[in-house]
Design a protein around this motif. Structure first.
Motif, PDB file in Angstrom:
ATOM      1  N   TYR A  75       0.695  -1.228   0.020  1.00  0.00           N
ATOM      2  CA  TYR A  75       0.030   0.064   0.033  1.00  0.00           C
ATOM      3  C   TYR A  75       0.912   1.177   0.079  1.00  0.00           C
ATOM      4  O   TYR A  75       1.877   1.400   0.712  1.00  0.00           O
ATOM      5  CB  TYR A  75      -0.787   0.036   1.259  1.00  0.00           C
ATOM      6  CG  TYR A  75      -1.907  -1.122   1.214  1.00  0.00           C
ATOM      7  CD1 TYR A  75      -3.044  -0.944   0.555  1.00  0.00           C
ATOM      8  CD2 TYR A  75      -1.669  -2.283   1.862  1.00  0.00           C
ATOM      9  CE1 TYR A  75      -4.072  -1.972   0.648  1.00  0.00           C
ATOM     10  CE2 TYR A  75      -2.683  -3.183   2.169  1.00  0.00           C
ATOM     11  CZ  TYR A  75      -3.757  -3.080   1.599  1.00  0.00           C
ATOM     12  OH  TYR A  75      -4.598  -4.185   1.493  1.00  0.00           O
ATOM     13  N   VAL A  76       0.572   2.327  -0.827  1.00  0.00           N
ATOM     14  CA  VAL A  76       1.083   3.630  -0.671  1.00  0.00           C
ATOM     15  C   VAL A  76       0.174   4.531  -0.276  1.00  0.00           C
ATOM     16  O   VAL A  76      -0.950   4.700  -0.789  1.00  0.00           O
ATOM     17  CB  VAL A  76       1.498   3.787  -2.221  1.00  0.00           C
ATOM     18  CG1 VAL A  76       2.478   5.253  -2.283  1.00  0.00           C
ATOM     19  CG2 VAL A  76       2.659   2.851  -2.612  1.00  0.00           C
ATOM     20  N   PHE A  77       0.739   5.554   0.238  1.00  0.00           N
ATOM     21  CA  PHE A  77      -0.099   6.615   1.036  1.00  0.00           C
ATOM     22  C   PHE A  77       0.588   7.726   1.528  1.00  0.00           C
ATOM     23  O   PHE A  77       1.938   7.620   1.629  1.00  0.00           O
ATOM     24  CB  PHE A  77      -0.962   6.049   2.256  1.00  0.00           C
ATOM     25  CG  PHE A  77      -0.095   5.351   3.258  1.00  0.00           C
ATOM     26  CD1 PHE A  77       0.113   5.878   4.265  1.00  0.00           C
ATOM     27  CD2 PHE A  77       0.030   4.246   3.041  1.00  0.00           C
ATOM     28  CE1 PHE A  77       1.002   5.288   5.177  1.00  0.00           C
ATOM     29  CE2 PHE A  77       0.705   3.349   4.004  1.00  0.00           C
ATOM     30  CZ  PHE A  77       1.261   4.053   5.055  1.00  0.00           C
ATOM     31  N   GLU A  78      -0.011   8.807   1.757  1.00  0.00           N
ATOM     32  CA  GLU A  78       0.768  10.200   2.136  1.00  0.00           C
ATOM     33  C   GLU A  78       0.386  10.161   3.665  1.00  0.00           C
ATOM     34  O   GLU A  78      -0.655  10.119   4.029  1.00  0.00           O
ATOM     35  CB  GLU A  78       0.183  11.429   1.464  1.00  0.00           C
ATOM     36  CG  GLU A  78       0.530  11.563  -0.083  1.00  0.00           C
ATOM     37  CD  GLU A  78       0.016  12.606  -0.562  1.00  0.00           C
ATOM     38  OE1 GLU A  78       0.453  13.731  -0.301  1.00  0.00           O
ATOM     39  OE2 GLU A  78      -0.646  12.817  -1.786  1.00  0.00           O
ATOM     40  N   SER A  79       1.315  10.580   4.557  1.00  0.00           N
ATOM     41  CA  SER A  79       1.086  10.552   5.749  1.00  0.00           C
ATOM     42  C   SER A  79       0.384  11.728   6.130  1.00  0.00           C
ATOM     43  O   SER A  79      -0.604  11.672   6.970  1.00  0.00           O
ATOM     44  CB  SER A  79       2.506  10.786   6.520  1.00  0.00           C
ATOM     45  OG  SER A  79       3.207  12.006   6.163  1.00  0.00           O
ATOM     46  N   ALA A  80       0.177  12.911   5.388  1.00  0.00           N
ATOM     47  CA  ALA A  80      -0.455  13.980   5.667  1.00  0.00           C
ATOM     48  C   ALA A  80      -1.822  13.566   5.522  1.00  0.00           C
ATOM     49  O   ALA A  80      -2.949  14.397   6.084  1.00  0.00           O
ATOM     50  CB  ALA A  80      -0.225  15.056   4.818  1.00  0.00           C
ATOM     51  N   ASP A  81      -2.308  12.724   4.674  1.00  0.00           N
ATOM     52  CA  ASP A  81      -3.841  12.197   4.588  1.00  0.00           C
ATOM     53  C   ASP A  81      -4.281  11.347   5.910  1.00  0.00           C
ATOM     54  O   ASP A  81      -5.421  11.668   6.133  1.00  0.00           O
ATOM     55  CB  ASP A  81      -3.886  11.222   3.391  1.00  0.00           C
ATOM     56  CG  ASP A  81      -3.768  12.318   2.109  1.00  0.00           C
ATOM     57  OD1 ASP A  81      -3.996  13.197   2.129  1.00  0.00           O
ATOM     58  OD2 ASP A  81      -3.628  11.516   1.034  1.00  0.00           O
ATOM     59  N   LEU A  82      -3.328  10.632   6.511  1.00  0.00           N
ATOM     60  CA  LEU A  82      -3.732  10.053   7.611  1.00  0.00           C
ATOM     61  C   LEU A  82      -3.311  10.369   9.016  1.00  0.00           C
ATOM     62  O   LEU A  82      -4.143  10.032   9.812  1.00  0.00           O
ATOM     63  CB  LEU A  82      -3.225   8.390   7.347  1.00  0.00           C
ATOM     64  CG  LEU A  82      -3.689   7.903   6.130  1.00  0.00           C
ATOM     65  CD1 LEU A  82      -2.620   7.006   5.551  1.00  0.00           C
ATOM     66  CD2 LEU A  82      -4.991   7.125   6.306  1.00  0.00           C
ATOM     67  N   ALA A  83      -2.293  11.144   9.051  1.00  0.00           N
ATOM     68  CA  ALA A  83      -1.773  11.687  10.362  1.00  0.00           C
ATOM     69  C   ALA A  83      -1.245  13.200  10.053  1.00  0.00           C
ATOM     70  O   ALA A  83      -0.073  13.315  10.322  1.00  0.00           O
ATOM     71  CB  ALA A  83      -0.984  10.707  10.998  1.00  0.00           C
ATOM     72  N   PRO A  84      -2.125  14.067   9.918  1.00  0.00           N
ATOM     73  CA  PRO A  84      -1.770  15.292   9.535  1.00  0.00           C
ATOM     74  C   PRO A  84      -1.157  16.159  10.947  1.00  0.00           C
ATOM     75  O   PRO A  84      -2.005  16.847  11.464  1.00  0.00           O
ATOM     76  CB  PRO A  84      -2.725  16.200   9.056  1.00  0.00           C
ATOM     77  CG  PRO A  84      -3.950  15.431   9.488  1.00  0.00           C
ATOM     78  CD  PRO A  84      -3.581  13.843   9.748  1.00  0.00           C
ATOM     79  N   ILE A  85      -0.063  15.594  11.376  1.00  0.00           N
ATOM     80  CA  ILE A  85       0.324  16.460  12.534  1.00  0.00           C
ATOM     81  C   ILE A  85       1.247  17.401  12.225  1.00  0.00           C
ATOM     82  O   ILE A  85       2.451  17.411  11.568  1.00  0.00           O
ATOM     83  CB  ILE A  85       1.311  15.087  13.477  1.00  0.00           C
ATOM     84  CG1 ILE A  85       0.537  13.943  13.561  1.00  0.00           C
ATOM     85  CG2 ILE A  85       1.912  15.677  14.623  1.00  0.00           C
ATOM     86  CD1 ILE A  85       1.374  12.690  14.159  1.00  0.00           C
ATOM     87  N   PRO A  86       0.912  18.687  12.803  1.00  0.00           N
ATOM     88  CA  PRO A  86       1.490  19.860  12.524  1.00  0.00           C
ATOM     89  C   PRO A  86       3.145  19.951  13.044  1.00  0.00           C
ATOM     90  O   PRO A  86       3.243  19.458  13.792  1.00  0.00           O
ATOM     91  CB  PRO A  86       0.618  20.973  12.963  1.00  0.00           C
ATOM     92  CG  PRO A  86      -0.658  20.326  13.303  1.00  0.00           C
ATOM     93  CD  PRO A  86      -0.233  18.930  13.717  1.00  0.00           C
ATOM     94  N   GLY A  87       3.904  20.379  12.263  1.00  0.00           N
ATOM     95  CA  GLY A  87       5.182  20.737  12.616  1.00  0.00           C
ATOM     96  C   GLY A  87       5.523  21.943  13.235  1.00  0.00           C
ATOM     97  O   GLY A  87       4.454  22.785  13.346  1.00  0.00           O
ATOM     98  N   PHE A  88       6.493  22.575  13.468  1.00  0.00           N
ATOM     99  CA  PHE A  88       6.889  23.863  13.883  1.00  0.00           C
ATOM    100  C   PHE A  88       6.685  24.775  13.065  1.00  0.00           C
ATOM    101  O   PHE A  88       6.874  25.873  13.421  1.00  0.00           O
ATOM    102  CB  PHE A  88       8.164  23.573  14.311  1.00  0.00           C
ATOM    103  CG  PHE A  88       8.464  23.013  15.755  1.00  0.00           C
ATOM    104  CD1 PHE A  88       8.163  23.422  17.038  1.00  0.00           C
ATOM    105  CD2 PHE A  88       9.043  21.865  15.617  1.00  0.00           C
ATOM    106  CE1 PHE A  88       8.079  22.693  17.932  1.00  0.00           C
ATOM    107  CE2 PHE A  88       9.403  20.735  16.731  1.00  0.00           C
ATOM    108  CZ  PHE A  88       8.693  21.495  18.082  1.00  0.00           C
ATOM    109  N   ALA A  89       6.241  24.513  11.609  1.00  0.00           N
ATOM    110  CA  ALA A  89       6.081  25.766  10.775  1.00  0.00           C
ATOM    111  C   ALA A  89       4.266  25.998  10.714  1.00  0.00           C
ATOM    112  O   ALA A  89       3.861  26.599  10.008  1.00  0.00           O
ATOM    113  CB  ALA A  89       6.668  25.326   9.384  1.00  0.00           C
ATOM    114  N   GLY A  90       3.787  24.995  11.551  1.00  0.00           N
ATOM    115  CA  GLY A  90       2.153  24.990  11.427  1.00  0.00           C
ATOM    116  C   GLY A  90       1.770  24.137  10.716  1.00  0.00           C
ATOM    117  O   GLY A  90       0.486  24.078  10.692  1.00  0.00           O
ATOM    118  N   SER A  91       2.366  23.405   9.686  1.00  0.00           N
ATOM    119  CA  SER A  91       1.838  22.530   8.736  1.00  0.00           C
ATOM    120  C   SER A  91       2.145  21.177   8.699  1.00  0.00           C
ATOM    121  O   SER A  91       3.485  21.162   9.238  1.00  0.00           O
ATOM    122  CB  SER A  91       2.215  23.090   7.322  1.00  0.00           C
ATOM    123  OG  SER A  91       3.269  23.261   7.009  1.00  0.00           O
TER     124      SER A  91
END
Length: 710
Positions: A75-91
């Motif tokens: 399976y291939v996926f984007e982490s931001a689709d499943l676990a959108p954990i903000p970094g220190f830039a807020g995104s």
């Protein structure tokens, strides 16, 4: 293949093929659509339709002509689709993740990130290098992020430790959490890794605790739980369906028991060894692995835990297990043996169901059993199934509590409790110094050694060691997270900065901007200490004309407005605009950066040695932000005399920041709280009005007072 040789070789070939295909994808956000993936996975691979929940692309491999079957290879996926954990830039940091059907990482690649430390700072190369370490790791392993050079393979049962990146520990924790959280969500949904918990972060059964107990004692202590379901309760469960009223026995005797059910966690020795005879307990011990759980279930009455159609060793048809809203697979352990005679009831049937450790069942949390009851009615024997709820709990006495998640912000705070304690003590001490004000700042001689000493502490401990340099990047990240509708929890991964921000915002009401800018800013401390060395070396200090100084002080507000505008309009613009701050270069990276950034930071330090804190006074967007926030200040806390400014000009001339007006008033938006004027105010040798009073002469008169005198 008991040895696992051919199957392992096949998995290895699939992993290599997947990794080679992923390498063809460009590292940019938004590339994961089916057409682009199909280019990266040419025949014999086939990219399946993107699934919606979770949003993933299955990858298949044809085992023959198109008419033949295809095998799922990953399976291939984007982490931001499943676990959108903000970094220190807020995104969120967006990562491409591929896992195989066994839950092993095939590859992890960077798609997009805006982490300050990796944007123009260290660059993306250390992050890309860090991500390569996931390849080949499995989701059932205990994987942690360590210091740079501290990696280990996890041999001997210990955790796998990934090599960290110096100066980027907090950001890497968010990266690691994004990788695991997104991959575990896919694994739990598609690979049988059910459950709501990380298998390494659940409570454990106390295997060393055993007490002989009777059945009555097991029930009274909560180790065995009993449920009685009446006919009326079952009938209510089917109300509103075609099967309602189809059970004559239930309608005739609604108060009678439909079923009695007993449940217990048999892996608790006091439960298993008391309930099961020696043969059954021995078989249980031989068939479970560390971390597995076994649920004992017995029944009596019209509902039986396993009927004549039950296949031994299979997943039961009549029982389901849920925790945290997710289904957890249970399987008949097929124990030979019987129950021990300890005074209990005689059930019609009993079973022991195994839950593998990878499922993440947490015995410390409620385990919700669903007892399935099925009715058939109508010409076509339409079946309707309902689940009778039965909650199983294990008393705390028999468990080892779940460990704290090492990837959570709470674990980060615990790991840095010493640094946090030192910082808290220093901040409390600074409050004591400034609030009174203390003898350390009222006396000019003491202030002369105390202030440089505290600034050295700020530079070394808060800055270089603690990485607690506050920045306009923090403000931009919070703003962008708010605009995107995301939370601010990411900020808690940096405890030093969090504590400093809370302190600065709290003291702003009392003292305004000066507490941070004058005492707690590592780059400000670097400038001031450099200026002191310049004075020792004989380098003169330049004082700008009042008009020029006032004009230049407005520039920082324009810089702040430009950065905040860019933060809302365009993230790349904001990433470039915040580089006007030299904090990342000088403090976070200790000048270990490409030469243009180093030249800019060094030039500002040299300029600050000639013109007192020139960057802080004229260009610093964070200083402008704090100056605006400083309008919350409620007190004019710097003591003044009637003669200050008219006629006495001692403090104004000594103020290197030019924050005292001709009339003696202090401009708190530009005051750096150096305390020089406070020391002058209390000095018998430096304060002219005080000196005259001590000599018994009349105090200095203002021009207005002199005109009114006869």
């Amino acid at each position: 293949d008991p040895a696992g040789g051919p199957s392992l070789r096949l998995a290895g070939r699939l992993a290599v093929a997947l990794a080679a295909s992923l390498a063809a994808l460009p590292a940019a956000a938004g590339v994961l659509d089916r057409a682009r993936l199909a280019e990266a996975f040419p025949p014999p691979y086939v990219v399946g339709e993107r699934e919606r929940d979770p949003p993933i692309w299955p990858i298949f491999k044809q085992s023959g002509p198109p008419s033949f079957t295809t095998d799922l290879v990953g399976y291939v996926f984007e982490s931001a689709d499943l676990a959108p954990i903000p970094g220190f830039a807020g995104s969120p940091i967006d990562l491409l993740v591929a896992i195989d059907p066994q839950g092993a990482f095939v590859d992890v690649r960077l798609l997009a990130q805006h982490e300050p430390v990796f944007v123009g700072g260290l660059g993306e190369e250390p992050l890309v290098r860090f991500l390569t370490q996931y390849k080949g790791l499995r989701l059932d392993q205990n994987v942690k992020v360590g210091r740079a050079g501290a990696g280990s393979s996890g041999q001997g049962g210990g955790p796998v430790v990934l090599d960290g990146v110096t100066k980027a520990t907090a950001s890497l924790r968010i990266v690691h959490q994004s990788v695991l959280a997104s991959a575990l969500r896919v694994a739990r949904a598609k690979l049988g890794f059910s459950g709501a918990r990380d298998p390494d972060l659940v409570a454990r059964v106390r295997a060393d605790l055993f007490e002989p107990r009777s059945w009555r004692e097991l029930e009274s202590s909560g180790l065995v739980q009993h449920l009685v379901v009446t006919n009326a309760e079952v009938e209510r469960a089917f109300a509103g369906t075609v099967a309602a009223g189809s059970d004559p026995a239930a309608l005739a005797r609604p108060g009678d028991a439909f079923a009695e059910v007993w449940a217990a966690l048999a892996t608790v020795p006091t439960v298993g060894r008391n309930l099961l005879d020696d043969r059954a307990w021995g078989r249980l011990q031989a068939r479970v692995d560390p971390g597995d759980q076994v649920i004992f279930l017995a029944s009596r009455g019209r509902w039986v835990v396993a009927d004549e159609d039950h296949v031994r060793g299979s997943v039961p048809d009549r029982v389901v297990l849920k925790q945290g809203g997710l289904n957890i697979e249970i399987r008949d352990l097929d124990l030979d043996g019987g129950l021990r005679a300890i005074g209990g009831p005689a059930p019609d049937a009993w079973k022991a169901f195994r839950v593998i450790a990878q499922a993440g069942l947490d015995p410390g949390d409620p385990m919700r059993l669903g007892l399935k009851v099925t009715r058939a009615r109508g010409m076509y024997a339409e079946k309707v199934t309902r689940e009778l709820p039965f909650e199983l709990r294990v008393p705390e006495k028999w468990l080892i509590p779940a460990p704290e998640d090492p990837r959570s912000w709470r674990a980060v705070w615990k790991a840095r409790w010493t640094d946090i304690a030192v910082l808290a003590a220093a901040l409390a001490f600074l409050c004591w110094v400034l609030a009174r004000p203390s003898p350390l700042v009222r006396d000019a001689e003491r202030l002369r050694w105390f202030r440089p000493s505290f600034l050295a502490f700020t530079l070394v401990f808060v800055g270089f060691w603690g990485q607690g340099q506050l920045s306009i990047v923090n403000v931009v990240a919070l703003l962008q997270a708010a605009v995107a509708g995301q939370g601010w929890a990411f900020f808690l991964f940096d405890p030093m900065s969090t504590v400093l921000w809370l302190f600065v915002l709290g003291t702003m009401v009392a003292w305004g901007r000066g507490t941070f800018c004058g005492w707690l800013c590592p780059f400000g401390a670097l400038q001031e200490l450099t200026a002191l060395l310049a004075r020792v070396a004989g380098l003169p200090r330049r004082r700008l004309a009042p008009g020029t100084d006032r004009a230049l002080k407005r520039v920082k507000y324009a810089v702040l407005a430009a950065i905040l505008g860019a933060a809302v309009a365009s993230r790349p613009w904001a990433d470039r605009a915040v580089e006007i701050e030299p904090f990342k270069t000088a403090i976070t990276l200790a000048f270990a950066r490409s030469w243009p950034y180093v030249a800019w930071a060094a030039a500002l330090v040299v300029l600050g040695a000639v013109v007192e804190k020139a960057f802080c006074r004229y260009l610093c967007p964070l200083g402008a932000f704090l100056a605006l926030g400083g309008r919350l200040r409620r007190w004019a806390w710097i003591p003044r005399r009637a003669e200050c400014g008219r006629p006495c000009q001692t403090c104004r001339k000594r103020c290197g920041y030019q924050a005292i007006a001709d009339d003696g008033r202090v401009d708190y938006a530009e005051c750096f709280q150096c305390m020089d004027c406070v020391a002058v105010y209390h000095s018998d040798a430096l304060c002219a009005p005080r000196l005259l009073q001590l000599k018994g002469r009349a105090g200095m008169k203002s021009p207005a007072a002199r005109e009114a005198a006869p």
